[in-house]
Design a protein around this motif. Structure first.
Motif, mmCIF file in Angstrom:
data_model
loop_
_atom_site.group_PDB
_atom_site.id
_atom_site.type_symbol
_atom_site.label_atom_id
_atom_site.label_comp_id
_atom_site.label_asym_id
_atom_site.label_seq_id
_atom_site.Cartn_x
_atom_site.Cartn_y
_atom_site.Cartn_z
ATOM 1 N N TRP A 1 0.834 -1.200 0.000
ATOM 2 C CA TRP A 1 0.000 0.000 0.000
ATOM 3 C C TRP A 1 0.869 1.251 0.000
ATOM 4 O O TRP A 1 1.861 1.327 0.718
ATOM 5 C CB TRP A 1 -0.913 0.013 1.225
ATOM 6 C CG TRP A 1 -1.879 -1.131 1.265
ATOM 7 C CD1 TRP A 1 -1.701 -2.331 1.892
ATOM 8 C CD2 TRP A 1 -3.161 -1.196 0.650
ATOM 9 N NE1 TRP A 1 -2.792 -3.126 1.707
ATOM 10 C CE2 TRP A 1 -3.707 -2.466 0.945
ATOM 11 C CE3 TRP A 1 -3.899 -0.296 -0.125
ATOM 12 C CZ2 TRP A 1 -4.965 -2.853 0.509
ATOM 13 C CZ3 TRP A 1 -5.158 -0.681 -0.573
ATOM 14 C CH2 TRP A 1 -5.683 -1.951 -0.260
ATOM 15 N N GLY A 2 0.483 2.239 -0.799
ATOM 16 C CA GLY A 2 1.175 3.521 -0.819
ATOM 17 C C GLY A 2 2.024 3.715 -2.057
ATOM 18 O O GLY A 2 2.479 2.748 -2.683
ATOM 19 N N GLU A 3 2.236 4.968 -2.413
ATOM 20 C CA GLU A 3 3.058 5.311 -3.570
ATOM 21 C C GLU A 3 4.500 4.844 -3.356
ATOM 22 O O GLU A 3 5.062 4.967 -2.270
ATOM 23 C CB GLU A 3 3.047 6.827 -3.789
ATOM 24 C CG GLU A 3 1.693 7.382 -4.233
ATOM 25 C CD GLU A 3 1.382 7.060 -5.686
ATOM 26 O OE1 GLU A 3 2.239 6.466 -6.364
ATOM 27 O OE2 GLU A 3 0.274 7.409 -6.140
ATOM 28 N N ASP B 1 -4.367 3.940 6.652
ATOM 29 C CA ASP B 1 -3.414 4.920 6.115
ATOM 30 C C ASP B 1 -2.310 4.273 5.279
ATOM 31 O O ASP B 1 -1.375 4.942 4.840
ATOM 32 C CB ASP B 1 -2.795 5.734 7.248
ATOM 33 C CG ASP B 1 -1.995 4.878 8.225
ATOM 34 O OD1 ASP B 1 -1.849 3.656 7.986
ATOM 35 O OD2 ASP B 1 -1.513 5.428 9.231
ATOM 36 N N GLY B 2 -2.431 2.966 5.051
ATOM 37 C CA GLY B 2 -1.411 2.262 4.290
ATOM 38 C C GLY B 2 -0.432 1.515 5.182
ATOM 39 O O GLY B 2 0.226 0.576 4.750
ATOM 40 N N ASN B 3 -0.338 1.939 6.420
ATOM 41 C CA ASN B 3 0.540 1.273 7.388
ATOM 42 C C ASN B 3 -0.241 0.355 8.314
ATOM 43 O O ASN B 3 0.175 -0.754 8.616
ATOM 44 C CB ASN B 3 1.311 2.305 8.208
ATOM 45 C CG ASN B 3 2.302 3.088 7.363
ATOM 46 O OD1 ASN B 3 3.012 2.514 6.544
ATOM 47 N ND2 ASN B 3 2.349 4.401 7.553
ATOM 48 N N GLN C 1 5.692 1.887 -3.207
ATOM 49 C CA GLN C 1 5.855 0.560 -2.637
ATOM 50 C C GLN C 1 5.695 -0.495 -3.734
ATOM 51 O O GLN C 1 4.796 -0.407 -4.562
ATOM 52 C CB GLN C 1 4.821 0.320 -1.535
ATOM 53 C CG GLN C 1 4.866 1.331 -0.409
ATOM 54 C CD GLN C 1 6.175 1.270 0.351
ATOM 55 O OE1 GLN C 1 6.712 0.189 0.593
ATOM 56 N NE2 GLN C 1 6.699 2.423 0.735
ATOM 57 N N PRO D 1 -5.162 4.060 0.448
ATOM 58 C CA PRO D 1 -4.020 4.524 -0.350
ATOM 59 C C PRO D 1 -3.953 3.747 -1.662
ATOM 60 O O PRO D 1 -4.671 2.760 -1.858
ATOM 61 C CB PRO D 1 -2.818 4.212 0.553
ATOM 62 C CG PRO D 1 -3.374 3.904 1.894
ATOM 63 C CD PRO D 1 -4.749 3.389 1.687
#
Length: 203
Positions: free
Chosen positions: A103-105, A129-131, A107, A147
């Motif tokens: 998740w997330g830009e 939140d992606g984490n 990654q 995300p």
């Protein structure tokens, strides 16, 4: 006789539309919203989006740019096609591949033969939140954006202590489950699962 049957079908179609309900023959072609006006809106929107998908496929940018699965009539068919293409590129057996993601830009899944970026996913019942997942405050919105998801079919998915598999549905009605995606949680896994959270394509 044929004219009478044809006329009856038209009358039934007209009756459905006057009640703003989707005719059964339409629903068999694509299962969407129950209201006819909303169903038609979704059909047109997806048709326009597919022209963009086709243009990006022709110029070679489709798999390199973010995608929205809710722009497809049958996202499950697309995911299966991605699985088959991954098997061909990697030489892996089709049934050995499982869906995994980060998740997330920025990654990436390091062992993926083919990966795509999915945006526009929403999560119900929690925040993400992606984490890690987080509980909603009392006045929090029930539906929250996820995300960017970096998605791939792999033979060996990530293994972390605090991962849970979150079901992915086409919409909030949860009638059609596409698959599941891993998300990180803190604390007791069972407690999080009992909250009934899920990822959806369409709000």
């Amino acid at each position: 006789y044929q004219r009478r049957v044809h006329g009856t079908k038209i009358q039934q179609l007209a009756a459905n539309l006057m009640e703003n309900s989707v005719p059964l023959t339409w629903d068999k072609k694509w299962e969407g919203p129950e209201q006819a006006n909303v169903w038609l809106k979704y059909i047109v929107h997806r048709g326009i989006c597919l022209h963009d998908w086709l243009a990006r496929d022709i110029d070679g940018s489709l798999l390199k740019s973010p995608m929205r699965l809710n722009e497809l009539y049958r996202p499950g068919t697309f995911l299966n096609a991605l699985r088959q293409e991954t098997a061909q590129r990697s030489g892996s057996a089709l049934d050995s591949l499982v869906l995994d993601c980060t998740w997330g830009e920025g990654q990436q899944l390091s062992k993926a033969a083919l990966s795509i970026r999915i945006e526009g996913l929403m999560i119900t019942g929690v925040k993400f939140d992606g984490n890690k997942l987080a509980e909603l405050p009392a006045d929090g919105a029930g539906l929250n954006p996820c995300p960017v998801c970096n998605l791939a079919w792999v033979e060996q998915p990530q293994e972390f202590k605090h991962l849970v598999q979150v079901p992915v549905y086409t919409n909030q009605n949860r009638e059609t489950q596409l698959n599941s995606l891993p998300c990180t949680v803190q604390g007791d896994h069972a407690r999080w699962i009992l909250t009934g959270f899920a990822i959806v394509l369409d709000p």
